[in-house]
Design a protein around this motif. Structure first.
Motif, short mmCIF file in Angstrom:
data_model
loop_
_atom_site.label_atom_id
_atom_site.label_comp_id
_atom_site.label_asym_id
_atom_site.label_seq_id
_atom_site.Cartn_x
_atom_site.Cartn_y
_atom_site.Cartn_z
N HIS A 51 -97.97 58.62 -27.64
CA HIS A 51 -96.98 58.19 -28.63
C HIS A 51 -96.76 56.68 -28.64
CE1 HIS A 51 -96.33 62.47 -28.66
NE2 HIS A 51 -95.91 62.45 -27.41
N GLN A 52 -97.76 55.92 -28.26
CA GLN A 52 -97.67 54.47 -28.34
C GLN A 52 -99.06 53.87 -28.45
OE1 GLN A 52 -95.76 53.06 -24.79
NE2 GLN A 52 -97.51 53.43 -23.50
N VAL A 53 -99.11 52.66 -29.03
CA VAL A 53 -100.37 51.94 -29.20
C VAL A 53 -100.15 50.49 -28.79
CG1 VAL A 53 -102.10 51.14 -30.84
CG2 VAL A 53 -101.14 53.43 -31.08
N PRO A 54 -100.97 49.93 -27.88
CA PRO A 54 -100.82 48.53 -27.49
C PRO A 54 -101.25 47.59 -28.61
CG PRO A 54 -102.76 49.47 -26.45
CD PRO A 54 -102.06 50.60 -27.14
N VAL A 55 -100.56 46.46 -28.72
CA VAL A 55 -100.85 45.49 -29.77
C VAL A 55 -101.73 44.36 -29.24
CG1 VAL A 55 -99.86 43.82 -31.39
CG2 VAL A 55 -98.75 46.04 -31.02
N TYR A 56 -101.41 43.86 -28.05
CA TYR A 56 -102.13 42.70 -27.51
C TYR A 56 -103.22 43.12 -26.52
CZ TYR A 56 -97.85 40.61 -29.34
OH TYR A 56 -96.80 40.25 -30.15
N PHE A 57 -103.93 44.20 -26.85
CA PHE A 57 -104.94 44.71 -25.94
C PHE A 57 -106.09 43.72 -25.73
CE2 PHE A 57 -106.13 46.17 -30.17
CZ PHE A 57 -107.48 45.89 -30.23
N LEU A 58 -106.41 42.92 -26.75
CA LEU A 58 -107.48 41.94 -26.60
C LEU A 58 -107.14 40.92 -25.54
CD1 LEU A 58 -108.87 41.06 -30.15
CD2 LEU A 58 -110.10 42.05 -28.23
N LEU A 59 -105.94 40.36 -25.62
CA LEU A 59 -105.50 39.37 -24.64
C LEU A 59 -105.43 39.98 -23.26
CD1 LEU A 59 -104.40 36.56 -23.96
CD2 LEU A 59 -102.12 37.40 -24.61
N SER A 60 -104.88 41.18 -23.16
CA SER A 60 -104.74 41.85 -21.86
C SER A 60 -106.09 42.08 -21.20
CB SER A 60 -104.01 43.18 -22.04
OG SER A 60 -102.77 43.01 -22.65
#
Length: 691
Positions: A416-425
């Motif tokens: 029930h969630q999606v990361p936004v800054y996955f590229l940076l992480s």
């Protein structure tokens, strides 16, 4: 490697009907086994005859004929394997054999939380006074006893046969633990206390697994001896060895919100690092006659030893099997199609355990690799960099984009969630993860040397601390993740159809895929909008089953009031109440204690009287008791907790709701005197519409 036609990926094509058969077995569990066996046998015989008479029957003129028989055979095989794998279908399952005691073998490494120990066990004997019968089945065992913290894999216990079925979820949005365990072939549980169990003997498990678990425990202790920070130790144990017992929920949440949760699951990346290290160490064998064969054999054996050490998770099994197939293919100079290898590894694992198809880790792992094989090359070609560093960074970005694109519908559906800054992480953790893996492996492989072990432990610990700080910073950035996403099955499938349409459009450039994507997006948005519109119009009261605690949700469109004795940070609130608030799309709510008073436009609470819109509710417990209920209160519902004193006349004409804090004896008496009585104890939550 993207296949140009289906002839390049025959294993993928053959895997599909097999998977459909497994799905049929999971959802159609009462099928007639005899009829399925007969159908599969007839089709198999016909297929064999067809191949034996290939020339005489001129089958080559009808290429479709082979598939006409082969696909149903694979479908029925998947269905039959699934039904056979389900332990409840076996005649000797322990739940079908009356017994006073049972003999069990611990088949997993026990997890310890305080003085509570939990593990699964194989039930091997059903024992009565005059008889002992062999039986089968897996049982979830929970023991509340300090002495039980020393239990280990392979020990045989004697326990009373007082098991119960795993309870289903009782509240809206609550995690379905019963279905989760059923997918692991566990359907019953038992709770034990001191003196309710007896250790009979040890060494009843698989000696190889016992050795691997003991080795892992020894290695975890070595990490603890050379590191100081408990969080760093837990992350190192999880990342390197797959030992998750000490990992806190806060750490898991931080990695999940930043899109880096995959590194806490030993998978392809970890196995690839192990492979690179082994290939470097054993590189000297290339100069000897048959050295390459010896090198390949050693690498494959050591990779599977590492897989065993980390617990044989679906992700690491997939990675180990794929790398083994790739190594063999390259060694014998065979043409390799990555999708075929991926499908072959899935085929082998599902033949061993069809229930793996329901495992979230299995699904995420295979989808992520499929994304890397199919989508990553297309994304990588979007930009071209001549500088090596820039090209390397873009390559890493394309890998992350491909993996996230193909897995985000699953993440949204399950978590029930999606990361936004996955590229940076993912870019920030590249260097720390490499340091963690290599320093950790060197620390564990080398003997304990004061200076060397100390330096490696320092590098390992501070690499993890730096990585955790970076991820914690990203987690606190506004809009780090999009949460409270609740998708239904059709919406989940629509997202994947949208991804397929978008990929085909970018890859082939055909406008038909663009039109399909636009239509799919439109249908998806309409579905989400209608769901939101309907949720905002609903006013309802939800009486939750929280065992000994009170929990009532008053939903007024997108706002609400939660009446409970639990704090927001309490694990029961997060597990049983918060998911309900999210699934009902209550964006703003007021948390109210049972002894507090409040006045809102749609909600009034004064002592033990509650009015929600036009509905009135009276709360009674040991401290709030009334000998009679005045008629002028115009109460429709009576909520009872703590064995509140009542009389038959007082509750006449009311809907009586009793929560889990009432005793069983009290509830039995209440059923006899109340005409309209609803019991929450060990029952699903009660939802009442309010106008």
């Amino acid at each position: 490697m993207i296949a140009k036609h289906k002839g390049e990926i025959p294993v993928v094509i053959l895997l599909l009907p097999f998977i459909v058969g497994i799905v049929a077995g999971l959802y159609c569990q009462r099928a007639n086994l005899s009829l399925l066996y007969i159908a599969a046998t007839i089709l198999t015989i016909a297929f064999v005859i067809l191949n034996l008479g290939y020339s005489k029957l001129s089958v080559y003129k009808m290429r479709w004929l082979g598939g006409l028989f082969l696909y149903p055979i694979l479908f029925l095989t998947g269905w039959l394997l699934t039904l056979q794998h389900r332990e409840l279908n076996k005649a000797d399952h322990f739940s079908k054999i009356p017994a006073r005691y049972m003999s069990i073998h611990i088949n997993t490494e026990p997890t310890v939380k305080g003085d509570v120990v939990r593990f699964t066990a194989d039930v091997v004997q059903a024992i009565n006074r005059n008889s002992i019968r062999s039986c089968s089945g897996t049982l979830l065992v929970t023991i509340k006893d300090e002495r039980a913290t020393h239990l280990s894999y392979g020990e045989e216990l004697l326990i009373p046969a007082k098991f119960t079925e795993i309870e289903p979820p009782y509240n809206p949005g609550e995690f379905n633990y019963k279905r989760y365990l059923a997918n692991k072939n566990v359907y019953h549980q038992v709770y034990l206390y001191p003196r309710q169990y007896k250790i009979l003997r040890a060494g009843q498990g698989n000696p190889v697994i016992a050795f691997a678990l003991q080795t892992r425990r020894t290695l975890v202790e070595k990490l603890k001896a050379n590191m100081h920070d408990t969080t760093a130790i837990a992350v190192a144990s999880t990342l390197i060895l797959g030992y998750k017992a000490d990992l806190s929920n806060d750490v898991i949440q931080a990695y999940s919100k930043t899109g880096t949760i995959h590194i806490l699951s030993v998978s392809g990346g970890h196995v690839a690092i192990i492979y690179a290290l082994l290939a470097l160490v054993l590189g000297f064998l290339d100069g000897y006659r048959r050295g390459k064969l010896i090198k390949v054999f050693c690498i494959i054996v050591l990779i599977w030893a590492y897989a065993l050490l980390t617990g044989f998770s679906p992700a690491v099994n997939r990675a180990a099997l794929m790398i083994s197939l790739v190594i063999c293919g390259k060694t014998f100079a065979r043409y390799i199609n990555s999708l075929n290898i991926l499908a072959a590894s899935a085929f082998v694992l599902l033949l061993y355990d069809p229930f793996l198809l329901t495992d979230v880790g299995f699904q995420l792992s295979y989808l992520a690799v499929a994304g890397l094989v199919i989508i990553q090359p297309v994304v990588y070609e979007w930009l071209v960099f001549k500088h090596k560093v820039a090209n390397y960074l873009w390559s890493a970005c394309s890998v992350s984009i491909a993996a996230q694109v193909i897995t985000f519908p699953l993440s949204a559906f399950y978590f029930h969630q999606v990361p936004v800054y996955f590229l940076l992480s993912n870019l920030l953790i590249i260097l720390p993860v490499m340091l963690i893996m290599y320093s950790g492996l060197l620390l564990l492989l080398l003997p304990q040397l004061p200076w060397v072990s100390g330096i490696l432990g320092y590098v390992l610990e501070h690499s993890i601390l730096v990585m955790n700080k970076a991820l914690a910073w990203i987690e606190q950035v506004p809009f780090a993740s999009i949460g409270k996403i609740w998708l239904n099955g059709p919406e989940h499938l629509l997202l994947y159809l949208l991804i397929v349409a978008a990929f085909c459009f970018f890859y082939k450039g055909n406008k038909i895929y663009l039109k399909l994507g636009v239509v799919t997006m439109l249908v998806f948005c309409i579905s989400i909008s209608l769901k939101k519109y309907n949720a905002d119009r609903i006013n309802a009261i939800s009486f939750l089953d929280l065992r000994k605690h009170m929990g009532i949700i008053f939903k007024n469109g997108s706002s609400g009031v939660v009446l409970t004795d639990l704090a927001y940070t309490h694990k029961t609130f997060q597990y049983a109440i918060q998911p309900g608030l999210d699934s009902m799309q209550i964006a703003h709510y007021t948390l109210l204690k049972p002894d507090s008073n409040i006045r809102l436009p749609y909600f009034i609470k004064q002592q033990n009287l509650v009015q929600f819109n036009n509905t009135r509710l009276l709360l009674l417990n040991q401290s709030w008791q009334l000998p009679s209920i005045p008629r002028q209160l115009n109460v429709q519902y009576l909520y009872l907790s703590g064995n509140a004193l009542i009389n038959k006349k007082a509750i006449n004409g009311l809907v009586v709701i009793a929560d889990g804090s009432n005793s069983d004896i009290y509830i039995d008496k209440l059923k006899n005197i109340a005409v309209n009585c609803k019991i929450l104890k060990r029952n699903k939550s009660i939802i009442i519409a309010s106008k």
